[in-house]
Design a protein around this motif. Structure first.
Motif, PDB file in Angstrom:
ATOM      1  N   TYR A   1      32.882  25.389  30.001  1.00 46.39           N
ATOM      2  CA  TYR A   1      33.047  25.524  28.546  1.00 46.39           C
ATOM      3  C   TYR A   1      33.739  26.852  28.228  1.00 46.39           C
ATOM      4  N   ASN A   2      33.313  27.910  28.882  1.00 41.81           N
ATOM      5  CA  ASN A   2      33.817  29.252  28.566  1.00 41.81           C
ATOM      6  C   ASN A   2      35.105  29.622  29.296  1.00 41.81           C
ATOM      7  N   HIS A   3      35.299  29.080  30.498  1.00 39.14           N
ATOM      8  CA  HIS A   3      36.458  29.496  31.296  1.00 39.14           C
ATOM      9  C   HIS A   3      37.570  28.451  31.359  1.00 39.14           C
ATOM     10  N   HIS A   4      37.275  27.218  30.981  1.00 41.46           N
ATOM     11  CA  HIS A   4      38.287  26.162  31.041  1.00 41.46           C
ATOM     12  C   HIS A   4      38.368  25.366  29.736  1.00 41.46           C
ATOM     13  N   GLY A   5      37.716  25.828  28.706  1.00 42.33           N
ATOM     14  CA  GLY A   5      37.786  25.156  27.413  1.00 42.33           C
ATOM     15  C   GLY A   5      37.226  23.745  27.427  1.00 42.33           C
TER      16      GLY A   5
ATOM     17  N   ILE B   1      24.615  26.003  26.607  1.00 39.83           N
ATOM     18  CA  ILE B   1      25.786  26.448  25.841  1.00 39.83           C
ATOM     19  C   ILE B   1      25.358  26.872  24.443  1.00 39.83           C
ATOM     20  N   GLY B   2      24.473  26.090  23.836  1.00 34.86           N
ATOM     21  CA  GLY B   2      24.007  26.412  22.491  1.00 34.86           C
ATOM     22  C   GLY B   2      23.261  27.729  22.430  1.00 34.86           C
ATOM     23  N   LYS B   3      22.489  28.041  23.476  1.00 32.87           N
ATOM     24  CA  LYS B   3      21.701  29.278  23.477  1.00 32.87           C
ATOM     25  C   LYS B   3      22.539  30.501  23.833  1.00 32.87           C
ATOM     26  N   ARG B   4      23.497  30.311  24.744  1.00 29.39           N
ATOM     27  CA  ARG B   4      24.322  31.448  25.150  1.00 29.39           C
ATOM     28  C   ARG B   4      25.554  31.605  24.264  1.00 29.39           C
ATOM     29  N   ASN B   5      25.965  30.532  23.598  1.00 31.52           N
ATOM     30  CA  ASN B   5      27.092  30.565  22.663  1.00 31.52           C
ATOM     31  C   ASN B   5      26.605  29.973  21.342  1.00 31.52           C
ATOM     32  N   PRO B   6      25.963  30.760  20.495  1.00 30.45           N
ATOM     33  CA  PRO B   6      25.404  30.210  19.256  1.00 30.45           C
ATOM     34  C   PRO B   6      26.430  29.372  18.506  1.00 30.45           C
ATOM     35  N   MET B   7      26.011  28.187  18.097  1.00 33.18           N
ATOM     36  CA  MET B   7      26.927  27.243  17.460  1.00 33.18           C
ATOM     37  C   MET B   7      27.192  27.620  16.007  1.00 33.18           C
ATOM     38  N   ASP B   8      28.108  28.547  15.816  1.00 33.34           N
ATOM     39  CA  ASP B   8      28.533  28.871  14.463  1.00 33.34           C
ATOM     40  C   ASP B   8      29.914  28.261  14.236  1.00 33.34           C
ATOM     41  N   GLN B   9      30.543  28.643  13.173  1.00 37.17           N
ATOM     42  CA  GLN B   9      31.843  28.055  12.858  1.00 37.17           C
ATOM     43  C   GLN B   9      32.905  28.422  13.886  1.00 37.17           C
ATOM     44  N   GLU B  10      32.685  29.489  14.637  1.00 38.92           N
ATOM     45  CA  GLU B  10      33.666  29.927  15.625  1.00 38.92           C
ATOM     46  C   GLU B  10      33.444  29.300  16.992  1.00 38.92           C
ATOM     47  N   SER B  11      32.310  28.624  17.188  1.00 33.31           N
ATOM     48  CA  SER B  11      31.986  28.060  18.497  1.00 33.31           C
ATOM     49  C   SER B  11      32.047  26.535  18.447  1.00 33.31           C
ATOM     50  N   PRO B  12      33.025  25.940  19.109  1.00 35.31           N
ATOM     51  CA  PRO B  12      33.129  24.480  19.100  1.00 35.31           C
ATOM     52  C   PRO B  12      31.897  23.829  19.730  1.00 35.31           C
ATOM     53  N   LYS B  13      31.626  22.617  19.314  1.00 37.88           N
ATOM     54  CA  LYS B  13      30.484  21.889  19.855  1.00 37.88           C
ATOM     55  C   LYS B  13      30.761  21.449  21.281  1.00 37.88           C
ATOM     56  N   ALA B  14      29.674  21.198  21.993  1.00 40.37           N
ATOM     57  CA  ALA B  14      29.747  20.594  23.325  1.00 40.37           C
ATOM     58  C   ALA B  14      29.126  19.203  23.236  1.00 40.37           C
TER      59      ALA B  14
END
Length: 469
Positions: A217-221, A242-255
């Motif tokens: 998610y972080n290194h290969h999109g 992913i949700g815990k390490r990359n908080p799902m705000d408007q800048e963080s795409p969903k997984a």
């Protein structure tokens, strides 16, 4: 976590029409996969909208053998449909996770593989995945998918786990996991209830796979993980991380997560090597002929479903084919189309011709229009049926001796008994004399002779020049 369940619709279609005239007419990948019966569950209904534009998706496989098998092919088909629509596909080979083994769907712990064996398996599967997408791109282009340009990525999770210390793992992975959530996973709960239980090593497997998703998610999109339906718990663990390490705000795409149904036999068994019925994608382990024949043996009840799952035929094509099949079911038109399409997809266009030559040879048909080179091409990777001998060890040698030499029979006396009973054939012609010897006239194009023992035990003998190395 929202669980969005779909009821897969299996829609049959036909070989002789090609409806995909341009990429603009190709349906959304999620809609198509659903109609083909290739969706078991998804984590969000937003996936249809998300996949309207290019995205990245991955699927992992652990190298517990040197080849993938038919069960893996169904999951690869999911990736393949994304690939031919211009999405970035990532095949992840588990050089790290393969040393542990996924407890999902297992009643006992896997035996650990030695690093040397694991590395060999990783290399074999890496090459196999590249071949699959190479053949697949050509297959898709011949069927109207003319924008197959992105190359798939084939990665190995040993790359990012090999230098991770135990403290690194606890700090960057374990800190974000909750034991109560891990215990609730079906793969863990079922093993806890068994007499053997589950080791801490296997218990931690879901964290390694979760970290894989986070890393990609972080290194290969990568925004989507795809796996078999037994991978649901591992996939959602990755989305949670992913949700815990990359908080799902408007800048963080969903997984997102997608699961593919498990491929089962007609008796409900899972296809795979552990079940003892694996159909391998490596032609040296399952010959092109046996691969082709597996699909030729598909029941009328299942052939429509398999055409949807394993080919690019569209709705109308399958429906047409099934209607024609019903008129003359003994011709097995649907099965022949299925076998040809999947063999082309996995092994390439030449392999279809090889499989058809092998079928002609091994079903006792007239060989007058079959060349020795065609037979050689069809069987050279078929180790169970193929033998290569120098000419002076074949020509002038008794058939009983040849049968023993290539291990068609255990002894010359057994071969002689078979000949007297009418159970030995050369080039599909019954041998009448137990003293008969192989002559140069028995060689097809001076290179091949076929020895059949009984009704169906065939041996293809490649006769080399005695001067050949």
């Amino acid at each position: 976590m929202l669980l969005f369940r779909r009821s897969p619709t299996v829609i049959p279609y036909h070989l002789f029409q090609r409806s995909y005239a341009s990429s603009t007419r190709i349906p959304n990948v999620m809609t198509d996969l659903t109609n083909r019966g290739l969706i078991a569950n998804t984590t969000s209904p937003d996936l249809v909208e998300h996949t309207n534009t290019p995205t990245a998706i991955y699927c992992g496989v652990d190298p517990t053998a040197s080849s993938l098998h038919l069960g893996n092919l169904l999951t690869l088909m999911g990736l393949f449909h994304f690939h031919i629509r211009g999405h970035q596909t990532i095949a992840l080979v588990g050089g790290a996770t393969g040393s542990i083994g996924d407890p999902s769907g297992r009643n006992s712990e896997r035996l650990p593989l030695e690093r040397e064996v694991l590395d060999k398996n990783v290399a074999g599967i890496d090459q196999q995945i590249h071949r699959f997408f190479h053949h697949g791109a050509l297959y898709a282009q011949r069927r109207g998918y003319d924008h197959v340009q992105l190359k798939p990525k084939v990665l190995n999770n040993y790359t990012w786990f090999s230098n991770m210390t135990a403290l690194d793992f606890l700090g960057s992975v374990g800190r974000y996991a909750r034991i109560n959530t891990m215990l609730a996973k079906e793969s863990v709960r079922s093993r806890l209830e068994s007499t053997q239980g589950i080791s801490f090593t296997e218990f931690s497997y879901q964290l390694l796979q979760a970290y894989d998703f986070w890393y990609l998610y972080n290194h290969h999109g990568c925004r989507i993980q795809l796996g078999g339906s037994d991978q649901w718990g591992n996939i959602t663990a990755g989305i949670d991380m992913i949700g815990k390490r990359n908080p799902m705000d408007q800048e963080s795409p969903k997984a997102y997560g997608i699961t593919i149904p498990l491929l089962l036999t007609s008796t409900g068994e899972k296809f795979g090597k552990s079940a003892g019925n694996a159909v391998w994608l490596d032609k040296s382990m399952t010959s092109v002929f046996d691969f082709y024949q597996f699909f030729m043996k598909t029941t009328d009840h299942d052939v429509g479903k398999y055409l949807s799952m394993f080919t690019l035929f569209n709705d109308g094509e399958i429906q047409d084919l099934l209607q024609q099949h019903k008129k003359n079911p003994e011709l097995r038109l649907a099965q022949e189309s299925l076998a040809s399409e999947v063999t082309e997809l996995v092994h390439g266009l030449d392999a279809v011709q090889q499989a058809k030559v092998a079928t002609k040879v091994l079903f006792g048909q007239d060989l007058s229009n079959v060349s020795g080179q065609d037979i050689l091409n069809a069987f050279e990777h078929d180790h169970s049926r193929f033998a290569s001998l120098e000419q002076d060890k074949v020509v002038g040698v008794g058939i009983d001796q040849l049968a023993t030499m290539i291990k068609a029979t255990k002894s010359k006396s057994e071969a002689q008994k078979l000949i007297k009973a009418g159970g030995m054939y050369i080039n599909n012609v019954r041998v009448m004399d137990s003293r008969q010897k192989i002559s140069s006239g028995d060689l097809i194009d001076n290179t091949i002779c076929l020895l059949r023992v009984g009704k169906s035990s065939y041996h293809i003998v490649h006769v080399r020049s005695s001067k050949s190395p």
